[in-house]
Enzyme design. Structure first.
Site, mmCIF file in Angstrom:
data_model
loop_
_atom_site.group_PDB
_atom_site.id
_atom_site.type_symbol
_atom_site.label_atom_id
_atom_site.label_comp_id
_atom_site.label_asym_id
_atom_site.label_seq_id
_atom_site.Cartn_x
_atom_site.Cartn_y
_atom_site.Cartn_z
ATOM 1 N N GLU A 253 0.884 -1.167 0.000
ATOM 2 C CA GLU A 253 0.000 0.000 0.000
ATOM 3 C C GLU A 253 0.920 1.213 0.000
ATOM 4 O O GLU A 253 1.583 1.506 0.992
ATOM 5 C CB GLU A 253 -0.921 -0.025 1.220
ATOM 6 C CG GLU A 253 -2.100 0.926 1.111
ATOM 7 C CD GLU A 253 -1.760 2.323 1.570
ATOM 8 O OE1 GLU A 253 -1.595 3.195 0.680
ATOM 9 O OE2 GLU A 253 -1.658 2.549 2.772
ATOM 10 N N CYS A 287 -1.549 9.267 2.653
ATOM 11 C CA CYS A 287 -1.450 8.830 1.265
ATOM 12 C C CYS A 287 -2.755 9.046 0.512
ATOM 13 O O CYS A 287 -2.749 9.184 -0.717
ATOM 14 C CB CYS A 287 -1.053 7.355 1.204
ATOM 15 S SG CYS A 287 -2.121 6.257 2.170
ATOM 16 N N GLU A 386 4.237 13.249 -4.866
ATOM 17 C CA GLU A 386 3.655 13.203 -3.526
ATOM 18 C C GLU A 386 4.543 13.995 -2.566
ATOM 19 O O GLU A 386 5.708 13.662 -2.350
ATOM 20 C CB GLU A 386 3.527 11.761 -3.042
ATOM 21 C CG GLU A 386 2.793 11.654 -1.724
ATOM 22 C CD GLU A 386 2.571 10.221 -1.276
ATOM 23 O OE1 GLU A 386 1.495 9.940 -0.731
ATOM 24 O OE2 GLU A 386 3.477 9.389 -1.481
#
Length: 486
Positions: A253, A287, A386
């Site tokens: 993940e 996230c 990110e």
């Protein structure tokens, strides 16, 4: 949490044990920059002990051979104890990673409780065996525990991600070694105490605080059957590479750069109030955060003003203050990273609409103001990479097709949302965007449904029956023709 918390032992195989190494992790408050705790740094030798204990417990111990009801009873006690101690867990996590306490209660402790609870419900009704008509005769298909699990969790939501891995692993009959981040090891001692008192058999669980080097050693250990990892894309690639040497099963993940698509028919106030909490959630260190907000070009400035007002309304400060809406980033490196991206965004031509630096009223701590860039093009680095900090981009679009293209134009595919007066229209947009989780006129991660990523956001799923199934192997048993047994 003001006193220094010190632990001198490691939780290995269900017992508090002296470490074999001498290194120590010093846990630093992101608010003050001063130590709040010290724990042993697990060594490779400690990993060997933990994996050996898990291996023996799986191969020879009672846990994988216990009835489902027996495992449900133990894990229910774990869940109940987490509920009873959720405020302690929330406060401990806030002191370590800077999550505002009021947010931490819900998104750290109670969310973890929900994960344990959801997996208990899934485990009760899961089809561990089923009869099928095969092409050559009747079949019995079994799902059996995968084995020893290496669960590696990050610092942003340590109990939530630990629950996402341990709850299904333990209920399925696996044994586990939980590797926790050096930034947030203190709450794991609460979890260790809970699991010990709940009656987990010896060897079933170990918890090791350690850095990346020791994590890599655990991931590549030949005694591990499955790796479940939550973290960055770069680290995930390395995990997959190392685990592949042993052909260990892998669930990853990873990161996200999620888009909140606000359609032209959406009510402005509803959309802004709905998106803003998830844009700057967990101080921007999530996230699934909605960090790309797509708005109709003709209303860009109107939305910019409204989101800027939401940013300005966030009280910045001590994460243990109940009034705080945005706390510090977990470490100085994260503060520096966010400030670097703010500079990059300005150099790329984006306009700062809100924030853009350190809070002037705070003399210490790793703080960054909630920052909003307007007029962002999706080709800019601030829209593609990110940041993992409180930096949000406002991207204009001309029509719905362009909005979908922009939302989908990313190497990530973890989360997203759409806001509209027409729910059916929103569902149609959700179907078109390649991302693992998408919400219509809301935002959530539901623990009874599958959660995971497309593209670089990961492999496999957590939560729901799909996530539970990641901890089980499939066995096909051929039965003799005409067999009519139970």
């Amino acid at each position: 949490m003001t006193e220094l918390v010190e632990h001198g032992k490691l939780f290995i195989g269900g017992r508090m044990t002296d470490p074999l190494g001498t290194d120590v992790i010093e846990v630093i408050s992101p608010h003050t920059g001063r130590p709040v705790g010290r724990v042993p740094h697990a060594s490779r030798a400690d990993v060997d002990r933990a994996v050996a204990a898990a291996r023996t417990a799986f191969d020879e111990g009672p846990w994988p051979r216990a009835s489902l009801e027996e495992r449900l009873a133990v894990v229910t006690r774990v869940k109940d104890a987490i509920g009873a101690r959720h405020e302690e867990l929330a406060r401990t996590i806030s002191a370590q990673n800077g999550t505002p306490y009021t947010t931490s209660v819900m998104m750290q402790a109670l969310a973890a409780l929900m994960v344990w609870d959801a997996n208990l419900a899934i485990a009760r009704d899961f089809p561990y065996e089923e009869r099928r008509a095969g092409a050559l005769g009747p079949l019995l298909v079994r799902r059996e525990p995968v084995g020893v699990v290496a669960a590696v969790v990050p610092w942003n939501v340590p109990q939530f991600t630990a629950a996402a891995k341990l709850a299904p692993a333990l209920l399925a009959g696996c044994t586990a070694v939980l590797k926790v981040s050096p930034e947030t090891p203190l709450d794991s001692y609460v979890l260790a105490d809970i699991c010990r008192e709940a009656g987990l058999p010896d060897g079933v669980l170990s918890i090791l605080p350690a850095d990346r080097e020791v994590s890599e050693y655990l991931v590549g250990h030949p005694g591990v059957d499955k790796v479940s990892f939550t973290g960055s894309v770069a680290a995930g690639r390395r995990v997959m590479e190392v685990a592949a040497r042993n052909l260990s099963r892998v669930t990853l993940e990873l990161g996200g750069k999620s888009a909140a698509v606000i359609l032209p028919d959406a009510d402005l106030e509803t959309a802004v109030k709905g998106v803003a909490p998830w844009a700057w959630m967990l101080n921007g260190q999530a996230c699934v955060a909605q960090t790309r907000i797509l708005v109709p070009r003709a209303r860009h400035d109107e939305y910019a003003e409204a989101f800027a007002a939401e940013a300005a309304a966030l009280k910045i400060g001590d994460p243990l203050d109940a009034e705080t809406g945005l706390g510090p980033l977990v470490a100085e490196r994260q503060q520096r990273r966010s400030l670097d991206y703010i500079r990059i965004g300005q150099e790329e031509g984006a306009k700062i609409v809100a924030g853009g630096g350190r809070p002037a009223h705070l003399e210490h701590g790793w703080y960054v103001e909630p920052t909003l860039f307007g007029g962002v093009d999706n080709s800019m680095r601030i829209a593609r990479e990110e940041i993992f900090g409180p930096v949000v981009c406002l991207l204009p679009y001309d029509d719905e097709d362009e909005a979908v293209r922009i939302a989908d134009d990313s190497e990530y595919g973890l989360s997203g949302s759409v806001w509209t007066a027409d729910t059916e229209r929103g569902i149609d947009v959700a179907r078109r965007v390649r991302t693992g989780t998408f919400s219509v006129n809301t935002f959530s991660v539901d623990m009874l449904g599958p959660f995971g990523g497309y593209k670089n956001s990961g492999i496999g799923r957590e939560f729901g029956p799909e996530g539970y199934g990641e901890y089980l192997e499939h066995k096909m048993i051929h039965l003799p023709a005409g067999y009519e047994g139970a």
